[in-house]
Design an enzyme around this catalytic site. Sequence first.
Site, mmCIF file in Angstrom:
data_model
loop_
_atom_site.group_PDB
_atom_site.id
_atom_site.type_symbol
_atom_site.label_atom_id
_atom_site.label_comp_id
_atom_site.label_asym_id
_atom_site.label_seq_id
_atom_site.Cartn_x
_atom_site.Cartn_y
_atom_site.Cartn_z
ATOM 1 N N GLY A 49 -2.176 -3.339 0.170
ATOM 2 C CA GLY A 49 -3.251 -3.549 -0.798
ATOM 3 C C GLY A 49 -2.501 -3.277 -2.250
ATOM 4 C CD GLN A 54 -1.390 0.727 -6.400
ATOM 5 O OE1 GLN A 54 -2.332 -0.006 -5.922
ATOM 6 N NE2 GLN A 54 -0.453 1.253 -5.559
ATOM 7 C CB CYS A 102 0.552 5.258 -2.008
ATOM 8 S SG CYS A 102 -0.240 4.143 -3.538
ATOM 9 C CG LEU A 103 3.267 -0.466 -2.676
ATOM 10 C CD1 LEU A 103 2.527 -2.041 -3.326
ATOM 11 C CD2 LEU A 103 4.297 -0.903 -1.980
ATOM 12 C CG HIS A 144 -4.621 3.742 -0.127
ATOM 13 N ND1 HIS A 144 -4.041 4.683 0.327
ATOM 14 C CD2 HIS A 144 -4.298 3.240 -1.386
ATOM 15 C CE1 HIS A 144 -2.942 4.658 -0.729
ATOM 16 N NE2 HIS A 144 -3.177 3.638 -1.417
ATOM 17 C CD GLU A 145 -5.309 -0.827 -2.233
ATOM 18 O OE1 GLU A 145 -4.855 -0.577 -3.237
ATOM 19 O OE2 GLU A 145 -4.387 -0.413 -1.169
ATOM 20 C CG HIS A 148 -5.115 3.092 -5.945
ATOM 21 N ND1 HIS A 148 -4.037 3.956 -6.468
ATOM 22 C CD2 HIS A 148 -4.413 2.578 -4.766
ATOM 23 C CE1 HIS A 148 -2.862 3.903 -5.728
ATOM 24 N NE2 HIS A 148 -3.149 3.165 -4.536
HETATM 25 NI NI NI Z 1 -1.865 2.808 -2.852
#
Ligand code: NI
Length: 190
Positions: A49, A54, A102-103, A144-145, A148
Amino acid sequence: MTVLPILEIGHPTLRERARELTAEELAAPETQRLIDEMIETMRDAAGAGLATNQIGRPLRIAVAEVDHNRRYPYKPPIPLTVFVNPVIEPLDDELVAINEGCLSVPDLRGEVRRHVSVRVSYLDRDGGEHDEVKRGLTAGTFQHEVDHLDGVLFCDRADPRTLATWEQFERFHRDAFVERITEFAERVGS
Ligand code: NI
């Protein structure tokens, strides 16, 4: 194809609450282009995701997709989903510890307790209304998204004693986690 740079932990935009979009903003060509770029960026980075914070544009848009993901090979498939102005509501009190990465948090994983069953209300990229129940690992991805979009990273919620680099996760923790989560996924049907 445009792959956007992904902000890393410490960048203040990751800590902002992304704001809701109006119908007009969602329909605007620049927003639709941004959504295309988010999908391309998520796929290029092999993320499950990606949220707007981000990539430095804190509007309430996130994307998710899982299809034989090399970062998370045990995750069940998620068809490509664009979710705009999402609202998440837990359906009960059951929690499960999910090992996440996480990226925006390079080379770190850790266990986060997530709701097993959630209702997600959102608009798709065409403004269509959706109201869906997500369970298990897929529910975890959506939580999680949406975190963010509220300026929250998984490491804020992780049990600090479970934090590990990806290499040490693979070496010492992966097998036990995958065994536990596979049994769990079979039980909850996710
Ligand atoms: Ni993430």
